[in-house]
Design an enzyme around this catalytic site. Structure first.
Site, mmCIF file in Angstrom:
data_model
loop_
_atom_site.group_PDB
_atom_site.id
_atom_site.type_symbol
_atom_site.label_atom_id
_atom_site.label_comp_id
_atom_site.label_asym_id
_atom_site.label_seq_id
_atom_site.Cartn_x
_atom_site.Cartn_y
_atom_site.Cartn_z
ATOM 1 N N LYS A 1 0.838 -1.204 0.000
ATOM 2 C CA LYS A 1 0.000 0.000 0.000
ATOM 3 C C LYS A 1 0.875 1.256 0.000
ATOM 4 O O LYS A 1 1.590 1.522 0.956
ATOM 5 C CB LYS A 1 -0.911 0.002 1.234
ATOM 6 C CG LYS A 1 -1.673 1.318 1.437
ATOM 7 C CD LYS A 1 -2.618 1.251 2.642
ATOM 8 C CE LYS A 1 -3.222 2.638 2.950
ATOM 9 N NZ LYS A 1 -4.116 2.612 4.132
ATOM 10 N N ASP B 1 -2.413 10.115 3.829
ATOM 11 C CA ASP B 1 -3.830 9.755 3.949
ATOM 12 C C ASP B 1 -4.568 10.769 4.827
ATOM 13 O O ASP B 1 -4.494 10.702 6.053
ATOM 14 C CB ASP B 1 -3.951 8.343 4.541
ATOM 15 C CG ASP B 1 -5.406 7.879 4.644
ATOM 16 O OD1 ASP B 1 -6.289 8.556 4.068
ATOM 17 O OD2 ASP B 1 -5.648 6.836 5.287
ATOM 18 N N LYS C 1 -10.168 12.692 8.096
ATOM 19 C CA LYS C 1 -9.913 12.077 9.396
ATOM 20 C C LYS C 1 -10.205 13.067 10.525
ATOM 21 O O LYS C 1 -9.732 14.205 10.495
ATOM 22 C CB LYS C 1 -8.451 11.632 9.480
ATOM 23 C CG LYS C 1 -8.154 10.398 8.676
ATOM 24 C CD LYS C 1 -6.712 9.947 8.852
ATOM 25 C CE LYS C 1 -6.433 8.698 8.042
ATOM 26 N NZ LYS C 1 -7.209 7.523 8.476
ATOM 27 N N ARG D 1 -7.524 -0.350 0.645
ATOM 28 C CA ARG D 1 -8.057 -1.584 0.060
ATOM 29 C C ARG D 1 -8.410 -1.395 -1.414
ATOM 30 O O ARG D 1 -8.356 -2.346 -2.187
ATOM 31 C CB ARG D 1 -9.249 -2.075 0.892
ATOM 32 C CG ARG D 1 -10.393 -1.107 0.957
ATOM 33 C CD ARG D 1 -11.387 -1.430 2.085
ATOM 34 N NE ARG D 1 -10.853 -1.069 3.412
ATOM 35 C CZ ARG D 1 -11.511 -1.254 4.557
ATOM 36 N NH1 ARG D 1 -12.703 -1.816 4.549
ATOM 37 N NH2 ARG D 1 -10.970 -0.906 5.702
HETATM 38 N N1 BES Z 1 -4.330 4.430 6.852
HETATM 39 C C1 BES Z 1 -5.506 4.132 7.578
HETATM 40 C C2 BES Z 1 -5.291 3.063 8.643
HETATM 41 C C3 BES Z 1 -4.458 3.455 9.822
HETATM 42 C C4 BES Z 1 -5.037 4.047 10.918
HETATM 43 C C5 BES Z 1 -3.119 3.156 9.839
HETATM 44 C C6 BES Z 1 -4.255 4.354 12.018
HETATM 45 C C7 BES Z 1 -2.344 3.462 10.951
HETATM 46 C C8 BES Z 1 -2.928 4.061 12.030
HETATM 47 C C9 BES Z 1 -6.600 3.603 6.659
HETATM 48 O O1 BES Z 1 -6.584 4.103 5.359
HETATM 49 C C10 BES Z 1 -7.916 3.995 7.245
HETATM 50 O O2 BES Z 1 -8.157 5.145 7.368
HETATM 51 N N2 BES Z 1 -8.707 2.989 7.633
HETATM 52 C C11 BES Z 1 -9.969 3.214 8.228
HETATM 53 C C12 BES Z 1 -10.944 2.252 7.608
HETATM 54 C C13 BES Z 1 -12.375 2.543 7.928
HETATM 55 C C14 BES Z 1 -12.816 3.847 7.305
HETATM 56 C C15 BES Z 1 -13.223 1.403 7.437
HETATM 57 C C16 BES Z 1 -9.827 2.977 9.721
HETATM 58 O O3 BES Z 1 -9.064 2.107 10.132
HETATM 59 O O4 BES Z 1 -10.469 3.689 10.490
HETATM 60 ZN ZN ZN Z 2 -7.645 5.930 5.153
HETATM 61 ZN ZN ZN Z 3 -4.674 4.718 4.679
#
Ligand code: BES
Ligand code: ZN
Ligand code: ZN
Length: 439
Positions: A207, A212, A219, A295
């Protein structure tokens, strides 16, 4: 950033000499006290090891990390050199702006078996950490790809950087959907390592989200927490690091890697929640949450690499879910696989290098959480339960039944304070070394 030079020279002057000793040999008291190292006059440091040689030396390395100029002599009991030096190099890694000018040297008394292999492996780890940790303003998707190419120059690795027009022509709907909100266009980085006499093969996917923000589902995090999202490209970086290490080692395994690179931003052209996109494989995904972007890019890359190299074991690395961090923390990464043998081999490799994995399920019953009223599936279930499993289940939709596949979620283990750990490079090198021995 700067790989310390490893020199074999028994006489050159040093700032410090490092020696090692088992706690038992000193006194049980020290073991109980958990003392890691002790200094003695004359510039000697004794690393007192409980049971983890690598860990004890890593801590010492971390203490010395910020010295711009360092000449360190290591004088170790026989058999310790490999793990101790690996630990030291792990601890000494740093990322600093402006770049420090001094030189860091580790002086060895003599050659030892495995010195060259150690350097190859650790150069891969340093590359992974650099790429993963580098600030996103300096590392656009294109810059990431070009930097990776530079790092691999001179090695027997074929590198291809595919641009946005190519991605559009070939139908990489997932990659394009995530990239749309950023001014900086996506890339696909393709790496091939095809040594003569290869006895095994592996597909790798990582990835590569250079930053992000969450996209339109921006976020909402606690103070300063978004800083770590510059490390959301750790999976991509690990893949580059593995390829570098394996090529330097000259391991007879064929590796084909697909590394999708994007930036997830909430720009005017950004994908909206509720949009439906056609993925590389033809499946349609309703994007219910733009923060579940990893994903989407992984699914396209997985489909593509399996199409080119079917039936080949395929492993992906991704900082995919916060839920993985909640489930297992920072010491173990969840591994998901559709083949027990592959999963077991990965777990064993991880144990032996101190990059630990723990299996979570790939199972039918989770599929229904991804049902969409308007498309083949959604990218986010919209509920908290089993977040890491749901993400893996999403990827599973894009894995052929005849492909042994494993997904390793390094959201917890890969992302570090300021710099990424590069978790996965040493694990995969060990895994591949083992594949070679048993094939
Ligand atoms: N990059 C994040 C996951 C992440 C979160 C990595 C904290 C390291 C630390 C990923 O893209 C993400 O935001 N995932 C979401 C998915 C959800 C929206 C289904 C998550 O984990 O909240
Ligand atoms: Zn994300
Ligand atoms: Zn991410």
């Amino acid at each position: 950033m700067s790989f310390p030079s490893l020199e074999v020279d028994p006489r050159a002057p040093a700032d410090l000499t490092v020696r090692g000793i088992m706690a038992e040999e000193v006194s049980p008291v020290l073991r109980e006290a958990g003392v890691v190292w002790l200094a003695s006059p004359g510039g000697e440091v004794w690393v007192v090891v409980g049971d983890d040689v690598r860990g004890a030396f890593r801590k010492l390395g971390a203490r010395l990390r910020d010295l711009d100029t360092l000449r360190l002599r290591v004088d170790l009991p026989e058999g310790w050199e490999g793990e101790a030096l690996e630990g030291l190099l792990l601890g000494l890694y740093r990322l600093r702006f402006p770049r420090p000018q001094g030189a860091r040297t580790i002086l060895l008394k003599e050659e030892f078996p495995g010195l060259a292999a150690l350097e190859s492996r650790m150069r891969g780890v340093y590359t992974a950490r650099d790429l993963a940790s580098w600030p996103a303003n300096e590392l656009s998707p294109d810059a990431f790809a070009r930097t990776a190419r530079d790092r691999l120059e001179g090695l027997p690795v074929e590198v291809e950087i595919l641009d946005e027009a190519w991605l559009a022509r070939e139908g990489f709907g997932g990659v394009l959907a995530v990239a749309r909100g950023s001014h900086r266009p996506p890339r696909m980085l393709r790496l091939s390592y095809r040594p003569e006499g290869a006895t095994a093969g592996l597909n790798l996917v990582g990835k590569g989200v250079v930053f992000d923000t969450g996209g339109i589902n921006l976020k909402r995090v606690r103070m300063n927490e978004m800083v770590s999202m510059r490390q959301d490209k750790t999976g991509a970086a690990v893949v580059v690091g593995v390829v570098e290490a394996v090529a330097r080692l000259g391991l007879p395994v064929r590796i084909e890697a697909a590394v999708p690179l994007v930036e997830n931003m909430p720009g005017g052209g950004a994908t909206r929640p509720g949009d439906v996109v056609r993925m590389y494989r033809g499946l349609h995904v309703e994007i219910t949450n733009t923060d579940a972007e990893g994903r989407l890019i992984l699914a396209d890359a997985l489909s593509w690499i399996q199409e080119a190299f079917p039936q080949t074991p395929t492993v992906d690395f991704a900082t995919l879910t916060g839920a993985a961090v909640v489930a297992l923390g920072k010491s173990r990464a969840p591994v998901f696989s559709n083949r027990e043998t592959l999963q077991d081999a990965l777990v064993r490799a991880g144990e032996s290098v101190g990059e630990r994995l723990w299996p979570l399920p790939v199972a039918e019953e989770y599929r229904e959480l991804l049902r969409s009223p308007v498309a083949d599936l959604v990218n986010s279930a919209g509920r908290r339960e089993a977040g890491a499993v749901v993400a893996a289940t999403f990827l599973w939709h894009f894995v052929r039944d005849d492909t042994p596949w494993a997904h390793i979620d390094i959201a917890g283990t890969g992302i570090g304070e300021g710099v990424s750990t590069g978790f996965g490079v040493r694990l995969m090198v060990r895994f591949l070394e083992h594949q070679v021995q048993t094939s």
